[in-house]
Motif scaffolding. Structure first.
Motif, PDB file in Angstrom:
ATOM      1  N   LEU A 198      59.326 -11.869  10.768  1.00  0.00           N
ATOM      2  CA  LEU A 198      59.078 -10.447  10.992  1.00  0.00           C
ATOM      3  C   LEU A 198      58.033 -10.212  12.066  1.00  0.00           C
ATOM      4  CD1 LEU A 198      59.854  -7.635  10.115  1.00  0.00           C
ATOM      5  CD2 LEU A 198      58.163  -7.767   8.290  1.00  0.00           C
ATOM      6  N   CYS A 199      57.035 -11.089  12.147  1.00  0.00           N
ATOM      7  CA  CYS A 199      55.945 -10.938  13.111  1.00  0.00           C
ATOM      8  C   CYS A 199      55.772 -12.204  13.939  1.00  0.00           C
ATOM      9  CB  CYS A 199      54.630 -10.642  12.388  1.00  0.00           C
ATOM     10  SG  CYS A 199      54.598  -9.072  11.492  1.00  0.00           S
ATOM     11  N   ASP A 200      55.159 -12.050  15.096  1.00  0.00           N
ATOM     12  CA  ASP A 200      54.776 -13.212  15.886  1.00  0.00           C
ATOM     13  C   ASP A 200      53.694 -13.987  15.148  1.00  0.00           C
ATOM     14  OD1 ASP A 200      56.510 -12.507  17.928  1.00  0.00           O
ATOM     15  OD2 ASP A 200      54.985 -11.316  18.982  1.00  0.00           O
ATOM     16  N   ALA A 230      46.874  -6.911  14.057  1.00  0.00           N
ATOM     17  CA  ALA A 230      47.052  -5.458  14.093  1.00  0.00           C
ATOM     18  C   ALA A 230      48.471  -5.086  14.505  1.00  0.00           C
ATOM     19  CB  ALA A 230      46.039  -4.834  15.055  1.00  0.00           C
ATOM     20  N   ASP A 231      49.026  -5.825  15.474  1.00  0.00           N
ATOM     21  CA  ASP A 231      50.395  -5.546  15.920  1.00  0.00           C
ATOM     22  C   ASP A 231      51.385  -5.775  14.790  1.00  0.00           C
ATOM     23  OD1 ASP A 231      52.419  -5.107  18.121  1.00  0.00           O
ATOM     24  OD2 ASP A 231      52.982  -7.125  17.503  1.00  0.00           O
ATOM     25  N   CYS A 232      51.191  -6.845  14.029  1.00  0.00           N
ATOM     26  CA  CYS A 232      52.074  -7.138  12.900  1.00  0.00           C
ATOM     27  C   CYS A 232      51.965  -6.051  11.834  1.00  0.00           C
ATOM     28  CB  CYS A 232      51.731  -8.504  12.306  1.00  0.00           C
ATOM     29  SG  CYS A 232      52.725  -8.949  10.861  1.00  0.00           S
ATOM     30  N   ALA A 233      50.741  -5.673  11.489  1.00  0.00           N
ATOM     31  CA  ALA A 233      50.536  -4.685  10.431  1.00  0.00           C
ATOM     32  C   ALA A 233      51.068  -3.309  10.805  1.00  0.00           C
ATOM     33  CB  ALA A 233      49.041  -4.589  10.103  1.00  0.00           C
ATOM     34  N   SER A 234      51.226  -3.044  12.108  1.00  0.00           N
ATOM     35  CA  SER A 234      51.687  -1.723  12.541  1.00  0.00           C
ATOM     36  C   SER A 234      53.205  -1.585  12.525  1.00  0.00           C
ATOM     37  CB  SER A 234      51.172  -1.436  13.959  1.00  0.00           C
ATOM     38  OG  SER A 234      51.772  -2.306  14.903  1.00  0.00           O
ATOM     39  N   PRO A 278      56.758  -0.867  11.216  1.00  0.00           N
ATOM     40  CA  PRO A 278      57.108   0.043  10.112  1.00  0.00           C
ATOM     41  C   PRO A 278      57.404  -0.678   8.803  1.00  0.00           C
ATOM     42  CG  PRO A 278      58.187   0.741  12.131  1.00  0.00           C
ATOM     43  CD  PRO A 278      57.547  -0.574  12.442  1.00  0.00           C
ATOM     44  N   ALA A 279      58.178  -1.751   8.855  1.00  0.00           N
ATOM     45  CA  ALA A 279      58.527  -2.465   7.621  1.00  0.00           C
ATOM     46  C   ALA A 279      57.287  -3.095   6.995  1.00  0.00           C
ATOM     47  CB  ALA A 279      59.581  -3.532   7.902  1.00  0.00           C
ATOM     48  N   VAL A 280      56.428  -3.675   7.835  1.00  0.00           N
ATOM     49  CA  VAL A 280      55.212  -4.311   7.326  1.00  0.00           C
ATOM     50  C   VAL A 280      54.275  -3.272   6.744  1.00  0.00           C
ATOM     51  CG1 VAL A 280      53.192  -5.700   7.931  1.00  0.00           C
ATOM     52  CG2 VAL A 280      55.417  -6.205   8.966  1.00  0.00           C
ATOM     53  N   ASP A 281      54.121  -2.160   7.443  1.00  0.00           N
ATOM     54  CA  ASP A 281      53.238  -1.100   6.959  1.00  0.00           C
ATOM     55  C   ASP A 281      53.710  -0.574   5.605  1.00  0.00           C
ATOM     56  OD1 ASP A 281      51.106   0.984   7.326  1.00  0.00           O
ATOM     57  OD2 ASP A 281      52.846   2.311   7.364  1.00  0.00           O
ATOM     58  N   ALA A 282      55.016  -0.385   5.445  1.00  0.00           N
ATOM     59  CA  ALA A 282      55.558   0.102   4.170  1.00  0.00           C
ATOM     60  C   ALA A 282      55.314  -0.909   3.052  1.00  0.00           C
ATOM     61  CB  ALA A 282      57.049   0.389   4.314  1.00  0.00           C
ATOM     62  N   LEU A 283      55.519  -2.201   3.346  1.00  0.00           N
ATOM     63  CA  LEU A 283      55.295  -3.238   2.341  1.00  0.00           C
ATOM     64  C   LEU A 283      53.826  -3.321   1.955  1.00  0.00           C
ATOM     65  CD1 LEU A 283      57.638  -6.046   3.711  1.00  0.00           C
ATOM     66  CD2 LEU A 283      57.889  -4.839   1.540  1.00  0.00           C
ATOM     67  N   ARG A 284      52.944  -3.207   2.935  1.00  0.00           N
ATOM     68  CA  ARG A 284      51.507  -3.291   2.652  1.00  0.00           C
ATOM     69  C   ARG A 284      51.045  -2.106   1.800  1.00  0.00           C
ATOM     70  NH1 ARG A 284      48.535  -6.805   6.033  1.00  0.00           N
ATOM     71  NH2 ARG A 284      46.755  -5.400   6.088  1.00  0.00           N
ATOM     72  N   ARG A 285      51.649  -0.934   2.001  1.00  0.00           N
ATOM     73  CA  ARG A 285      51.305   0.219   1.174  1.00  0.00           C
ATOM     74  C   ARG A 285      51.791   0.020  -0.262  1.00  0.00           C
ATOM     75  NH1 ARG A 285      54.127   4.149   2.651  1.00  0.00           N
ATOM     76  NH2 ARG A 285      54.913   3.606   4.709  1.00  0.00           N
ATOM     77  N   LEU A 286      52.983  -0.539  -0.420  1.00  0.00           N
ATOM     78  CA  LEU A 286      53.476  -0.843  -1.764  1.00  0.00           C
ATOM     79  C   LEU A 286      52.551  -1.826  -2.469  1.00  0.00           C
ATOM     80  CD1 LEU A 286      57.339  -1.254  -1.202  1.00  0.00           C
ATOM     81  CD2 LEU A 286      56.139   0.705  -2.191  1.00  0.00           C
ATOM     82  N   SER A 287      52.080  -2.808  -1.718  1.00  0.00           N
ATOM     83  CA  SER A 287      51.193  -3.813  -2.299  1.00  0.00           C
ATOM     84  C   SER A 287      49.856  -3.211  -2.707  1.00  0.00           C
ATOM     85  CB  SER A 287      50.971  -4.952  -1.298  1.00  0.00           C
ATOM     86  OG  SER A 287      50.071  -5.911  -1.805  1.00  0.00           O
ATOM     87  N   SER A 288      49.275  -2.383  -1.835  1.00  0.00           N
ATOM     88  CA  SER A 288      47.973  -1.794  -2.145  1.00  0.00           C
ATOM     89  C   SER A 288      48.050  -0.820  -3.315  1.00  0.00           C
ATOM     90  CB  SER A 288      47.406  -1.082  -0.910  1.00  0.00           C
ATOM     91  OG  SER A 288      48.218   0.036  -0.556  1.00  0.00           O
ATOM     92  N   GLU A 289      49.237  -0.192  -3.488  1.00  0.00           N
ATOM     93  CA  GLU A 289      49.424   0.748  -4.595  1.00  0.00           C
ATOM     94  C   GLU A 289      49.955   0.067  -5.852  1.00  0.00           C
ATOM     95  OE1 GLU A 289      52.077   3.601  -2.945  1.00  0.00           O
ATOM     96  OE2 GLU A 289      50.656   4.273  -1.404  1.00  0.00           O
ATOM     97  N   ARG A 290      50.170  -1.238  -5.748  1.00  0.00           N
ATOM     98  CA  ARG A 290      50.695  -2.034  -6.872  1.00  0.00           C
ATOM     99  C   ARG A 290      52.019  -1.479  -7.399  1.00  0.00           C
ATOM    100  NH1 ARG A 290      48.959  -7.202  -7.320  1.00  0.00           N
ATOM    101  NH2 ARG A 290      46.746  -7.304  -6.829  1.00  0.00           N
ATOM    102  N   VAL A 291      52.843  -1.037  -6.453  1.00  0.00           N
ATOM    103  CA  VAL A 291      54.171  -0.534  -6.801  1.00  0.00           C
ATOM    104  C   VAL A 291      55.134  -1.721  -6.814  1.00  0.00           C
ATOM    105  CG1 VAL A 291      56.028   1.012  -6.062  1.00  0.00           C
ATOM    106  CG2 VAL A 291      53.641   1.698  -5.790  1.00  0.00           C
ATOM    107  N   VAL A 292      56.205  -1.635  -7.637  1.00  0.00           N
ATOM    108  CA  VAL A 292      57.225  -2.687  -7.671  1.00  0.00           C
ATOM    109  C   VAL A 292      57.683  -3.005  -6.245  1.00  0.00           C
ATOM    110  CG1 VAL A 292      59.567  -3.231  -8.483  1.00  0.00           C
ATOM    111  CG2 VAL A 292      57.988  -1.957  -9.953  1.00  0.00           C
ATOM    112  N   PRO A 293      57.761  -4.275  -5.832  1.00  0.00           N
ATOM    113  CA  PRO A 293      57.652  -5.477  -6.654  1.00  0.00           C
ATOM    114  C   PRO A 293      56.259  -6.080  -6.724  1.00  0.00           C
ATOM    115  CG  PRO A 293      58.417  -6.088  -4.475  1.00  0.00           C
ATOM    116  CD  PRO A 293      58.211  -4.586  -4.444  1.00  0.00           C
TER     117      PRO A 293
END
Length: 231
Positions: free
Chosen positions: A100-102, A117-121, A123-138
């Motif tokens: 997904l990232c370099d 920073a480029d990787c975290a920006s 869209p897919a990575v940003d959405a996954l990181r938000r799910l992780s920080s919110e402890r949403v499934v999975p």
């Protein structure tokens, strides 16, 4: 007359045909039926018959996914050439980590920060990181059933808000939510002291008497059933 074609050559054609069929409300009927045999590596074959001038996209996809060898072949083609992965395999997790990232180098520092920073920006990575920080499934919390003991001995008593754990266990230095499975009462504690858990019967965690009273609301036995969740 039926014709045999390699299965992978039908993917772009099938996608185009499917869109064409979808876009036209009344496709032209072909007086003669069309039949295609799709040959797969290893000798497997799928026969698809269409009464229309074009192959029906939905019928083709349904047929391809009806057999293990054709479904696996199609998914393998999509994985290798289009980087599409099934949610039911571990390949998706590996691809997120490696494709997904370099690569992010450890040094020099400026390049490391820029790549991270480029990787975290993305869209897919940003959405996954938000799910992780919110402890949403999975990325939700998962509780495990444990045996909880009470440590009241003065030299080893963990203290209110703290808990002793096995030195070689999974809870070392972790913050835990401990739940009474009978009453659903909850306390939060920080793993501090440790003890050996290699010989004989031992609890998974040792609570302070004050926390045990708050959790169970009654005199606790030597070992109590509880649920521990790493926070």
């Amino acid at each position: 007359m039926a014709k045999t074609v390699p299965w992978w050559t039908l993917i772009p054609t099938a996608l185009f045909v499917g869109l064409a069929v979808w876009a036209i409300d009344s496709p032209v009927e072909n007086p003669s039926a069309q039949e295609v045999t799709i040959a797969f590596p290893g000798g497997g074959k799928i026969h698809v018959r269409s009464e229309r001038e074009t192959l029906d996209f939905e019928a083709l996809m349904t047929k391809l996914f009806s057999e293990d060898y054709s479904r696996n072949g199609l998914l393998g083609w999509l994985r290798d050439r289009k980087h599409l992965y099934s949610l039911e395999t571990t390949e998706l997790a590996e691809a997120l980590k490696t494709k997904l990232c370099d690569p992010i180098p450890l040094e020099p520092l400026e390049e490391r920060l820029a790549k991270a920073a480029d990787c975290a920006s993305k869209p897919a990575v940003d959405a996954l990181r938000r799910l992780s920080s919110e402890r949403v499934v999975p990325f939700h919390y998962v509780g495990l059933r444990v045996r909880a003991g009470i440590q009241a001995s003065s030299p080893h008593r963990p203290g209110k808000g703290r808990v002793n754990v096995c030195r070689t266990g999974r809870y070392v230095a972790q913050r835990l939510q401990v739940i009474d499975p009978i009453t659903n009462r909850v306390i939060e504690v920080q793993a501090g002291g440790t003890y050996e858990c290699t010989v004989g019967e031992f609890p998974d965690i040792q609570l302070d008497p004050e926390d045990a009273n708050e959790l169970f609301g009654r005199p606790a036995g030597r070992l109590e059933n509880a649920i521990a969740v790493v926070l």
